[in-house]
Design a protein around this motif. Structure first.
Motif, PDB file in Angstrom:
ATOM      1  N   ARG A  56       0.963  -1.137   0.110  1.00  0.00           N
ATOM      2  CA  ARG A  56       0.002  -0.009   0.025  1.00  0.00           C
ATOM      3  C   ARG A  56       0.726   1.163   0.026  1.00  0.00           C
ATOM      4  NH1 ARG A  56      -4.434   0.445   3.823  1.00  0.00           N
ATOM      5  NH2 ARG A  56      -5.251   1.332   1.962  1.00  0.00           N
ATOM      6  N   ALA A  57       2.178   1.273  -0.287  1.00  0.00           N
ATOM      7  CA  ALA A  57       3.053   2.394  -0.217  1.00  0.00           C
ATOM      8  C   ALA A  57       2.710   3.195  -1.536  1.00  0.00           C
ATOM      9  CB  ALA A  57       4.333   1.926  -0.271  1.00  0.00           C
ATOM     10  N   GLU A  58       3.468   4.251  -1.348  1.00  0.00           N
ATOM     11  CA  GLU A  58       3.109   5.524  -2.318  1.00  0.00           C
ATOM     12  C   GLU A  58       3.246   4.877  -3.888  1.00  0.00           C
ATOM     13  OE1 GLU A  58       5.033   5.665   0.340  1.00  0.00           O
ATOM     14  OE2 GLU A  58       3.820   7.239   1.306  1.00  0.00           O
ATOM     15  N   SER A  59       4.339   4.260  -4.065  1.00  0.00           N
ATOM     16  CA  SER A  59       4.723   3.848  -5.522  1.00  0.00           C
ATOM     17  C   SER A  59       3.565   2.890  -6.092  1.00  0.00           C
ATOM     18  CB  SER A  59       6.034   3.126  -5.628  1.00  0.00           C
ATOM     19  OG  SER A  59       6.361   2.473  -6.918  1.00  0.00           O
ATOM     20  N   CYS A  60       3.412   1.792  -5.138  1.00  0.00           N
ATOM     21  CA  CYS A  60       2.258   1.012  -5.832  1.00  0.00           C
ATOM     22  C   CYS A  60       1.098   1.890  -5.762  1.00  0.00           C
ATOM     23  CB  CYS A  60       2.227  -0.103  -4.679  1.00  0.00           C
ATOM     24  SG  CYS A  60       3.465  -1.420  -4.918  1.00  0.00           S
ATOM     25  N   GLN A  61       0.718   2.648  -4.921  1.00  0.00           N
ATOM     26  CA  GLN A  61      -0.643   3.547  -5.201  1.00  0.00           C
ATOM     27  C   GLN A  61      -0.798   4.256  -6.418  1.00  0.00           C
ATOM     28  OE1 GLN A  61      -3.291   3.358  -3.091  1.00  0.00           O
ATOM     29  NE2 GLN A  61      -2.320   1.712  -1.831  1.00  0.00           N
ATOM     30  N   ALA A  62       0.490   4.882  -6.633  1.00  0.00           N
ATOM     31  CA  ALA A  62       0.649   5.402  -8.035  1.00  0.00           C
ATOM     32  C   ALA A  62       0.363   4.691  -9.177  1.00  0.00           C
ATOM     33  CB  ALA A  62       2.054   6.368  -7.942  1.00  0.00           C
ATOM     34  N   MET A  63       0.687   3.285  -9.281  1.00  0.00           N
ATOM     35  CA  MET A  63       0.527   2.264 -10.267  1.00  0.00           C
ATOM     36  C   MET A  63      -0.627   1.460 -10.198  1.00  0.00           C
ATOM     37  SD  MET A  63       3.124   3.319 -12.033  1.00  0.00           S
ATOM     38  CE  MET A  63       3.047   2.068 -13.126  1.00  0.00           C
ATOM     39  N   GLY A  64      -1.512   1.984  -9.436  1.00  0.00           N
ATOM     40  CA  GLY A  64      -2.770   0.899  -9.527  1.00  0.00           C
ATOM     41  C   GLY A  64      -3.183   0.366  -8.224  1.00  0.00           C
ATOM     42  N   ALA A  65      -2.568   0.152  -7.130  1.00  0.00           N
ATOM     43  CA  ALA A  65      -2.645  -0.520  -6.199  1.00  0.00           C
ATOM     44  C   ALA A  65      -4.086  -0.455  -5.621  1.00  0.00           C
ATOM     45  CB  ALA A  65      -1.481  -0.360  -5.086  1.00  0.00           C
ATOM     46  N   ALA A  66      -4.724   0.633  -5.526  1.00  0.00           N
ATOM     47  CA  ALA A  66      -5.997   0.915  -5.168  1.00  0.00           C
ATOM     48  C   ALA A  66      -6.991  -0.073  -5.820  1.00  0.00           C
ATOM     49  CB  ALA A  66      -6.400   2.233  -5.054  1.00  0.00           C
ATOM     50  N   LYS A  67      -7.120  -0.062  -7.097  1.00  0.00           N
ATOM     51  CA  LYS A  67      -7.961  -0.748  -8.049  1.00  0.00           C
ATOM     52  C   LYS A  67      -7.590  -2.041  -7.680  1.00  0.00           C
ATOM     53  CE  LYS A  67      -8.803  -1.649 -12.851  1.00  0.00           C
ATOM     54  NZ  LYS A  67      -8.240  -1.483 -14.238  1.00  0.00           N
ATOM     55  N   LEU A  68      -6.190  -2.676  -7.489  1.00  0.00           N
ATOM     56  CA  LEU A  68      -5.796  -4.030  -7.592  1.00  0.00           C
ATOM     57  C   LEU A  68      -6.320  -4.589  -6.040  1.00  0.00           C
ATOM     58  CD1 LEU A  68      -4.626  -6.508  -8.303  1.00  0.00           C
ATOM     59  CD2 LEU A  68      -2.399  -5.732  -7.165  1.00  0.00           C
ATOM     60  N   GLU A  69      -6.358  -3.764  -5.053  1.00  0.00           N
ATOM     61  CA  GLU A  69      -6.918  -3.910  -3.486  1.00  0.00           C
ATOM     62  C   GLU A  69      -8.301  -4.440  -3.671  1.00  0.00           C
ATOM     63  OE1 GLU A  69      -7.979  -1.473   0.371  1.00  0.00           O
ATOM     64  OE2 GLU A  69      -6.057  -1.058  -0.875  1.00  0.00           O
ATOM     65  N   GLN A  70      -9.272  -3.428  -4.349  1.00  0.00           N
ATOM     66  CA  GLN A  70     -10.534  -3.638  -4.433  1.00  0.00           C
ATOM     67  C   GLN A  70     -10.786  -4.756  -5.074  1.00  0.00           C
ATOM     68  OE1 GLN A  70     -12.904  -2.202  -2.663  1.00  0.00           O
ATOM     69  NE2 GLN A  70     -10.849  -1.004  -1.810  1.00  0.00           N
ATOM     70  N   HIS A  71     -10.133  -5.094  -6.039  1.00  0.00           N
ATOM     71  CA  HIS A  71     -10.459  -6.407  -6.855  1.00  0.00           C
ATOM     72  C   HIS A  71      -9.918  -7.657  -5.933  1.00  0.00           C
ATOM     73  CE1 HIS A  71     -10.709  -9.073 -10.312  1.00  0.00           C
ATOM     74  NE2 HIS A  71      -9.378  -9.587  -9.923  1.00  0.00           N
ATOM     75  N   VAL A  72      -9.017  -7.718  -5.343  1.00  0.00           N
ATOM     76  CA  VAL A  72      -8.350  -8.764  -4.599  1.00  0.00           C
ATOM     77  C   VAL A  72      -9.378  -9.006  -3.510  1.00  0.00           C
ATOM     78  CG1 VAL A  72      -6.708  -9.709  -2.769  1.00  0.00           C
ATOM     79  CG2 VAL A  72      -6.148  -8.618  -5.055  1.00  0.00           C
ATOM     80  N   LYS A  73      -9.869  -7.794  -2.814  1.00  0.00           N
ATOM     81  CA  LYS A  73     -10.866  -8.206  -1.745  1.00  0.00           C
ATOM     82  C   LYS A  73     -12.179  -8.523  -2.260  1.00  0.00           C
ATOM     83  CE  LYS A  73      -9.277  -4.283   1.309  1.00  0.00           C
ATOM     84  NZ  LYS A  73      -9.415  -2.996   1.659  1.00  0.00           N
ATOM     85  N   GLN A  74     -12.504  -8.128  -3.414  1.00  0.00           N
ATOM     86  CA  GLN A  74     -13.799  -8.814  -3.909  1.00  0.00           C
ATOM     87  C   GLN A  74     -13.628  -9.980  -4.312  1.00  0.00           C
ATOM     88  OE1 GLN A  74     -14.466  -9.371  -7.556  1.00  0.00           O
ATOM     89  NE2 GLN A  74     -16.425 -10.050  -6.766  1.00  0.00           N
ATOM     90  N   ARG A  75     -12.657 -10.406  -5.106  1.00  0.00           N
ATOM     91  CA  ARG A  75     -12.326 -11.990  -5.149  1.00  0.00           C
ATOM     92  C   ARG A  75     -12.360 -12.873  -4.375  1.00  0.00           C
ATOM     93  NH1 ARG A  75     -11.214 -13.823 -10.364  1.00  0.00           N
ATOM     94  NH2 ARG A  75     -11.608 -15.774  -9.063  1.00  0.00           N
ATOM     95  N   LEU A  76     -11.632 -12.487  -3.295  1.00  0.00           N
ATOM     96  CA  LEU A  76     -11.547 -13.160  -1.932  1.00  0.00           C
ATOM     97  C   LEU A  76     -12.754 -13.226  -0.894  1.00  0.00           C
ATOM     98  CD1 LEU A  76      -7.649 -13.045  -1.414  1.00  0.00           C
ATOM     99  CD2 LEU A  76      -8.834 -14.772  -2.669  1.00  0.00           C
ATOM    100  N   GLY A  77     -13.413 -12.035  -1.027  1.00  0.00           N
ATOM    101  CA  GLY A  77     -14.499 -11.860  -0.245  1.00  0.00           C
ATOM    102  C   GLY A  77     -14.082 -11.603   1.284  1.00  0.00           C
ATOM    103  N   VAL A  78     -12.895 -10.929   1.472  1.00  0.00           N
ATOM    104  CA  VAL A  78     -12.553 -10.610   2.695  1.00  0.00           C
ATOM    105  C   VAL A  78     -12.012  -9.052   2.297  1.00  0.00           C
ATOM    106  CG1 VAL A  78     -11.711 -12.918   3.327  1.00  0.00           C
ATOM    107  CG2 VAL A  78     -10.141 -11.602   2.167  1.00  0.00           C
ATOM    108  N   ASP A  79     -11.624  -8.739   3.749  1.00  0.00           N
ATOM    109  CA  ASP A  79     -10.975  -7.328   4.012  1.00  0.00           C
ATOM    110  C   ASP A  79      -9.604  -7.587   4.431  1.00  0.00           C
ATOM    111  OD1 ASP A  79     -10.326  -4.602   3.953  1.00  0.00           O
ATOM    112  OD2 ASP A  79     -12.301  -4.110   5.253  1.00  0.00           O
ATOM    113  N   PHE A  80      -8.996  -6.505   4.655  1.00  0.00           N
ATOM    114  CA  PHE A  80      -7.352  -6.764   5.280  1.00  0.00           C
ATOM    115  C   PHE A  80      -7.782  -7.414   6.482  1.00  0.00           C
ATOM    116  CE2 PHE A  80      -5.809  -3.234   2.523  1.00  0.00           C
ATOM    117  CZ  PHE A  80      -5.127  -3.991   1.644  1.00  0.00           C
TER     118      PHE A  80
END
Length: 166
Positions: A92-116
């Motif tokens: 969740r660091a800045e570089s990853c956020q700048a390269m689309g980590a927020a979209k990836l985070e939402q996708h992973v959470k949705q696919r797995l059906g869990v939160d952090f």
């Protein structure tokens, strides 16, 4: 005031867990700044740092329960519940956020059906946030157990997940 030395005053703890905690603390407690290595050792041996073990850790380290609990709860790496068979650390660091980590985070959470900090219902996956995997040149990054993956997209995550399920 020194912690009580009578183990009977501690909350009930099963023999295997007590033995694991005592083994790790005996091996590491005399190091300077030993609490972090002890907690890492317990999590490695047991898979997490059970809350019921905190009083025993505190006693063996000659610390207060609050000291031990404070360290366990401060560092995101330590778990107080068992993890899934695979642990996914999403950067969740800045570089990853700048390269689309927020979209990836939402996708992973949705696919797995869990939160952090949660584990899937089948016990297969635990999702954890991490604040830099040191793979900034290949952002966004995801570490699965000890395997670092870079330039992860929702599509590449789905491809990985599909290979896991076969």
């Amino acid at each position: 005031m020194k912690p009580a030395k009578n183990i009977a005053q501690l909350p009930p703890i099963d023999d295997a867990l007590r033995d694991a905690v005592l083994h790790v603390t005996a091996r590491l407690k005399d190091q300077p700044g030993a609490l972090l290595p002890v907690l890492h050792g317990i999590q490695e041996a047991v898979g997490y740092v059970p809350e019921v073990a905190v009083p025993l850790i505190a006693r063996e380290m000659n610390l207060s329960r609050a000291d031990v609990h404070g360290v366990v709860s401060f560092y995101h790496f330590f778990r107080t519940r068992p993890a899934g068979r695979r642990v996914l650390y999403l950067c969740r660091a800045e570089s990853c956020q700048a390269m689309g980590a927020a979209k990836l985070e939402q996708h992973v959470k949705q696919r797995l059906g869990v939160d952090f900090h949660q584990t899937t219902a089948d016990g297969a996956y635990t999702l954890e946030p991490v604040y830099c995997l040191g793979n900034c040149a290949c952002s966004p990054a995801l570490m699965i157990d000890d395997e670092l993956k870079g330039r992860v997209t929702p599509e590449s995550f789905d491809a990985w997940l599909a290979t896991e399920k076969t």
